[in-house]
Design a protein around this motif. Sequence first.
Motif, short mmCIF file in Angstrom:
data_model
loop_
_atom_site.label_atom_id
_atom_site.label_comp_id
_atom_site.label_asym_id
_atom_site.label_seq_id
_atom_site.Cartn_x
_atom_site.Cartn_y
_atom_site.Cartn_z
N LYS A 156 0.67 -0.96 0.26
CA LYS A 156 0.34 0.08 -0.09
C LYS A 156 0.96 1.31 -0.02
CE LYS A 156 -2.79 -1.16 3.59
NZ LYS A 156 -2.61 -2.72 3.52
N THR A 157 1.80 1.13 0.56
CA THR A 157 2.69 2.46 0.39
C THR A 157 3.73 2.20 -0.53
OG1 THR A 157 4.89 0.81 1.40
CG2 THR A 157 3.01 1.81 2.86
N PHE A 158 3.98 1.66 -1.36
CA PHE A 158 4.78 1.64 -2.87
C PHE A 158 3.92 2.86 -3.68
CE2 PHE A 158 6.05 -3.40 -3.18
CZ PHE A 158 6.15 -2.73 -1.65
N GLU A 159 3.07 3.38 -3.82
CA GLU A 159 2.57 4.17 -4.68
C GLU A 159 3.35 3.94 -6.21
OE1 GLU A 159 3.37 8.43 -3.86
OE2 GLU A 159 3.03 8.11 -1.92
N GLY A 160 2.78 2.38 -6.98
CA GLY A 160 2.93 2.06 -8.03
C GLY A 160 4.41 1.98 -8.32
N VAL A 161 5.25 1.77 -6.96
CA VAL A 161 6.62 2.66 -7.87
C VAL A 161 7.15 0.07 -6.74
CG1 VAL A 161 9.01 1.88 -7.07
CG2 VAL A 161 7.60 4.19 -7.06
N ASP A 162 7.86 -0.09 -7.81
CA ASP A 162 8.49 -1.49 -7.69
C ASP A 162 9.40 -1.54 -6.80
OD1 ASP A 162 9.13 -4.55 -7.19
OD2 ASP A 162 7.90 -5.07 -8.93
N PRO A 163 9.94 -1.96 -5.76
CA PRO A 163 11.67 -2.08 -5.27
C PRO A 163 12.44 -2.67 -5.27
CG PRO A 163 9.11 -3.14 -3.56
CD PRO A 163 8.76 -2.64 -4.60
N LYS A 164 11.93 -3.54 -6.26
CA LYS A 164 12.40 -5.19 -6.43
C LYS A 164 12.96 -4.39 -8.66
CE LYS A 164 11.88 -8.19 -3.55
NZ LYS A 164 11.50 -8.19 -2.16
N THR A 165 12.07 -4.09 -8.93
CA THR A 165 11.93 -3.59 -10.02
C THR A 165 12.12 -2.07 -10.68
OG1 THR A 165 9.90 -3.68 -10.87
CG2 THR A 165 10.91 -5.98 -10.90
N THR A 166 11.57 -1.25 -10.17
CA THR A 166 12.10 0.45 -10.60
C THR A 166 12.95 0.66 -10.88
OG1 THR A 166 9.38 0.21 -10.18
CG2 THR A 166 10.35 2.45 -10.68
N THR A 167 13.87 1.22 -10.78
CA THR A 167 15.02 2.52 -10.83
C THR A 167 14.62 3.45 -10.20
OG1 THR A 167 15.16 3.30 -13.14
CG2 THR A 167 15.61 1.81 -13.55
N MET A 168 15.97 4.31 -9.66
CA MET A 168 15.67 4.83 -9.15
C MET A 168 15.84 5.78 -9.96
SD MET A 168 15.86 5.86 -5.91
CE MET A 168 14.66 7.10 -5.39
N ARG A 169 16.49 6.00 -11.12
CA ARG A 169 15.92 7.17 -11.93
C ARG A 169 14.53 6.95 -12.32
NH1 ARG A 169 19.91 9.19 -15.76
NH2 ARG A 169 21.78 7.01 -15.23
N ASP A 170 13.43 5.99 -12.60
CA ASP A 170 12.28 6.79 -12.31
C ASP A 170 11.65 7.05 -11.83
OD1 ASP A 170 12.29 5.63 -15.47
OD2 ASP A 170 12.42 3.69 -15.12
N VAL A 171 11.85 6.66 -10.47
CA VAL A 171 11.57 7.49 -8.67
C VAL A 171 11.30 8.24 -9.09
CG1 VAL A 171 11.11 7.02 -6.85
CG2 VAL A 171 11.90 5.33 -7.91
N TYR A 172 12.78 8.97 -9.73
CA TYR A 172 12.99 10.40 -9.35
C TYR A 172 12.17 11.47 -10.47
CZ TYR A 172 17.60 10.93 -7.04
OH TYR A 172 18.37 10.46 -5.59
N LYS A 173 11.80 10.72 -11.28
CA LYS A 173 11.10 10.96 -12.84
C LYS A 173 9.29 11.08 -11.86
CE LYS A 173 13.23 10.61 -17.79
NZ LYS A 173 13.72 8.54 -17.73
N LYS A 174 9.05 10.36 -11.95
CA LYS A 174 7.49 9.99 -10.69
C LYS A 174 7.59 11.60 -10.38
CE LYS A 174 4.80 7.71 -7.36
NZ LYS A 174 3.89 7.22 -7.86
N PHE A 175 8.35 11.21 -9.35
CA PHE A 175 8.42 12.89 -8.38
C PHE A 175 8.58 14.42 -9.07
CE2 PHE A 175 8.04 9.84 -5.56
CZ PHE A 175 7.14 9.64 -4.75
N ASP A 176 9.60 14.18 -10.53
CA ASP A 176 9.84 15.62 -11.40
C ASP A 176 10.96 16.62 -10.33
OD1 ASP A 176 9.87 17.20 -13.58
OD2 ASP A 176 7.62 18.20 -12.46
N LEU A 177 11.38 15.48 -9.75
CA LEU A 177 13.01 16.09 -9.61
C LEU A 177 14.03 16.38 -10.46
CD1 LEU A 177 12.91 14.21 -6.14
CD2 LEU A 177 11.96 15.83 -6.17
#
Length: 447
Positions: A156-177
């Motif tokens: 429930k805390t993932f907000e669409g991020v998969d900790p084992k497959t989503t790269t950190m680059r994509d997490v930054y993109k998701k938050f538009d940093l």
Amino acid sequence: MDEEYDVIVLGTGLTECILSGIMSVNGKKVLHMDRNPYYGGESSSITPLEELYKRFSLPDSPPESMGRGRDWNVDLIPKFLMANGQLVKMLLYTEVTRYLDFKVVEGSFVYKGGKIYKVPSTETEALASNLMGMFEKRRFRKFLVFVANFDENDPKTFEGVDPKTTTMRDVYKKFDLGQDVIDFTGHALALYRTDEYLDVACLDTINRIKLYSESLARYGKSPYLYPLYGLGELPQGFARLSAIYGGTYMLNKPVDEIVMEGGKVVGVKSEGEVARCKQLICDPSYISDRVRKAGQVIRVICILNHPIKNTNDANSCQIIIPQNQVNRNSDIYVCMISYAHNVAAQGKYIAIASTTVETSDPEAEIEPALELLEPIDQKFVAISDLYEPTDDGTESQVFASRSYDATTHFETTCNDIKDIYKRMTGTDFDFENMKRKQNDVFGEDEQ
């Protein structure tokens, strides 16, 4: 000396001393030797100041303005402890903390466009920081809240991020940093030395940022701690621990030969006698044929008579120069401590700049850090080779530690300790298990 031991440890660097203490607590019979007359090996603290001048072959002795030589304890390899990190847990669980006093480091800073800024690590600081514009702050705040709430066991805390497959680059993109925020998040919060982490699954990075925030939450000024009288106190604390559990220490003991039979270690020969053992732990300098060179680190120890500019006159701090800011592949670090930690004469500061060597002119590589420290009263330059073991010890039962890297905290050293422990015992290092073992020795009532 002519005895049988479970484990012989060569070298009294921090890695060796912690493993020696842990093995002793686990009921092993341990012999710990060092060819040097002092504790700490590569990671020792040098005192008095005259000794440091000698060690770096400086022709003069320290000027009178440096105060009394014995007021100085200068770490050759400066590192801070994360307040909530693995080393502090090891210290607490082995109760080595009773021998040590710690002070919180006053600030953590990051370099951007030639200036240094305080690293924002709470929502309030992020909103007040000059590192980002107003909209960027909101996005960064959202990202920090996401990290704080993230729990790898609760989808429930993932907000669409998969900790084992989503790269950190994509997490930054998701938050538009933007790039600057990515720089200080990856290098000053997650404490990566390079940008390779961007294309790897994000779980490790999220956990590193959580460690930073949780460490910061414990004391408020920064997430880092540093022992009074310098890091040389740490190996000695573990040496005492080992002695309480029946371990034997010998300094100034030359090692003539590591005795092998059928490809497996059976003992260590010193001054004509052989101490027998089932397993051996040592630093790379004792077994040059079982390690390989994996790079170099440059460290420049600088003595100052002033705090570093733009740090609010902090008497201790860390500055991280992310590699992107100075067109490098790896970060440059500055650790600064002072008379407030009983490591320098009154009114004096010790700043140590370090980085992984990338060119044939390491001193030019570290220049951006030295510019932040001007004027410098005296500097001592050391370029060290980094070694890693080529033998995992499965067959030989010889377990070599890695050289200390350029990072300014002990998390990588702790990973090495846990890795060696697992190879030696076949089980994961478990803090809770150690605590229980201690209760067996001392009994519940005395805790």
